[in-house]
Design an enzyme around this catalytic site. Sequence first.
Site, PDB file in Angstrom:
ATOM      1  N   ILE B  80       0.839  -1.201   0.000  1.00  0.00           N
ATOM      2  CA  ILE B  80       0.000   0.000   0.000  1.00  0.00           C
ATOM      3  C   ILE B  80       0.878   1.257   0.000  1.00  0.00           C
ATOM      4  O   ILE B  80       0.406   2.352  -0.271  1.00  0.00           O
ATOM      5  CB  ILE B  80      -0.953   0.004   1.216  1.00  0.00           C
ATOM      6  CG1 ILE B  80      -2.215   0.838   0.927  1.00  0.00           C
ATOM      7  CG2 ILE B  80      -0.260   0.525   2.477  1.00  0.00           C
ATOM      8  CD1 ILE B  80      -3.321   0.676   1.952  1.00  0.00           C
ATOM      9  N   HIS B 121       5.536  -9.467   3.484  1.00  0.00           N
ATOM     10  CA  HIS B 121       4.167  -9.930   3.750  1.00  0.00           C
ATOM     11  C   HIS B 121       3.938  -9.956   5.258  1.00  0.00           C
ATOM     12  O   HIS B 121       3.202 -10.784   5.769  1.00  0.00           O
ATOM     13  CB  HIS B 121       3.920 -11.319   3.146  1.00  0.00           C
ATOM     14  CG  HIS B 121       4.187 -11.379   1.682  1.00  0.00           C
ATOM     15  ND1 HIS B 121       5.452 -11.517   1.158  1.00  0.00           N
ATOM     16  CD2 HIS B 121       3.342 -11.285   0.616  1.00  0.00           C
ATOM     17  CE1 HIS B 121       5.388 -11.518  -0.163  1.00  0.00           C
ATOM     18  NE2 HIS B 121       4.123 -11.370  -0.507  1.00  0.00           N
TER      19      HIS B 121
END
Lengths: 338, 351
Positions: B80, B121
């Site tokens: 993001i 992640h």
Amino acid sequence: MSRPQPKLVKTDKAGELPLDRALLVQMHELMVKSRVLEERLIQMYKQGHGYFWIGGPGEEAFNVPLGMLVKKGRGPAYDFLHFHYRQSATLMAMGEDTVGALRQMKNTASDPYSGGRNFAGHFSKSAWNIVPVSSPIEVQYAMAPGTALAQKRHGGDAITIVTGGDAGTAEGDFASCLVWSTRPGNELPVLMVVTHNTWGISTASDTQQANRDISERGRAFGMKTKRINGNDPVESYLELQEAMAYVRKERKPFLLQADVSRLYGHSSASGANFVNAEVDCLAAFEQRLEGAGVLSRAEMDEVRKRWTEHVAAEARQVVQEPPPDGESVWNHVFWEKA
Amino acid sequence: MANMAQAIRMALHYAEENLGVTDVFGEDTGAPLGGVFTCTQGLKTAWNSPLDERGIIGCAMGLAFAGQRPVAEIQFVDYIFNTVDLLKLAGNTCWSSNGDWHLPMVVRSPAGSGIRGSIYHSHSFDSWATRLAGWKIVMPSNPLDAYGLLLAACKEENPVLYLEPKALLRIKGEERIPGEPADDKQLSKMIDAPLGDRSQWKPQWPALEAYVVPIGKGKTVREGDALTVVSWGRLLPICVKAADQLKEVGLSVEVIDLRSLWPYDWELVKGSIQKTRRVLFVNEDTEVTNFGEHLARRTTDELFYELWAPPRVLAGKHLPGIGLADPLEMASVPQLKDVLEAMRHAASLQP
Ligand SMILES: Cc1ncc(C[n+]2csc(CCOP(=O)(O)OP(=O)(O)O)c2C)c(N)n1
């Protein structure tokens, strides 16, 4: 709807002004109105009635026809407009009054576009689907596919129009718009416009991008593209009309590059002084109008005088108007249901 | 009981049917995958987008401008970051237009560590997100809240960032979602896409009902009087576990699930601190300029003379990443033992 259909009548002997006389006169007046407004904004800046000026003097020949051809209204049945900060002439051609831009320059509480919160030229008007102009370069190209998707879903002929400069096309958001508006089977009604003035702030475009013709980038995505002379209002009008008709009907994107001038430099940060070396689209158009017998010098001087007086009177009033209250910073952080 | 991924899926289905959600989209969000964490399987408005996070946020903004109600997904919150200026723009659109425009849009994204996701992640975005004024930010810690917060998010007129603690997505809840069938196996048969060919598959949605967790409302999940612990997301259940263990040895810890980071339930937090006079803020984002620090500063500002100990923050280490090997991750984000130790320490401080 504010979309005059031009009659292809030849108004001049040489045949170089293939538009209806009334339209030419209207276009001229709107160009003058916009130029006079921008020059007043610059003057206000220089007199200390504003902190920063940026705007569109030099782009009127393209931006006026653009505004005249917009299908104006609120919601997905009307055109959505994601504008660059040089778009005043488009607003003027859409029928906007000059006083709002003056108020934004002076950052008054009455500024209709941002309530004194944003720079000159940073318009916003939900009643006409003009989404807020913002300073980060090129972000509008990332948003345009979203409004276009809603319009395609809605049906009808409304389109999304997104505008920006040439240097900004190096940003990824420009590529995003190319990709998102041409997804196979999901093509979107977006008119992507690049007003090419050959400059970033001070960096010449030919020192940074190998593709002289930015419109060619659309071809790799199967887009219709065109590069036009944005200093010619007649060419701009006709080409915009054709490009928009295609996007409205086919519901597919079109990439249009309009070569334009930058007549007062980048912004107040670079002085905002008149540049002699570039084509002045208004002066050139006036010459043609005069030569073709559409308007006399005296008539055109009269138009300019009228707008100059109008805008000067508004400016005198605007500089008396109060700024927003400090406490109002807390307004509109969130939207609350009415 | 449904797990969090199923709860999210059911909430999105409810929102498509009843709250006007028009688009659930992002990378691999539509068929056949239905999201890398299965959260969007079988949804009628789900579609796959280009692999372009800025395009995703931009498209959501455009859809919202044009009166649609999008729920966009960023596949992992680690990705993001290149959209931050668009997030900022979405957050300031109402303000900068002086109320002329507003953007009803939801962005969902799995966040945080706990799945051995290595450097890209495992990241958190909680604290970064709280600097995006104009956004509402929520992070559930269990399936029922996940359902209720997502319904609230989809009803919002402002941008909402909905962070999904990815390590909790597969954990089943303890409370039933209204309308959820009693039998887990039956639920799975109804709404989990089959392995293999899914081209003919259609979900069979249970008759779901509205259940809204209002944005801005926290919840006291354990009552206690010796220490207040405020957490959210993935570390909330760990705090609960630690509190339960400490209760057995006679230490009574109050645990608050903040649930909304912005706006947040200061009244609840403040009331609890006034009762226990000690507080520990726990979360897994990195500790420098951590949102827990804001809460600790506010505690000091407003409650200094009522405190028996300095407010404490337990958060992730200020490191460039979370390493893959087990001991690296364990050394980077708070684990149960760290939470226990921090709780004991905070409770032991004397004026
Ligand atoms: C993302 C971003 N980077 C840098 C700037 C500073 N900046 C403002 S205008 C500008 C040049 C833009 O050039 P171009 O896209 O050609 O548009 P023009 O101003 O020439 O119309 C720059 C670098 C900015 N506003 N946003």
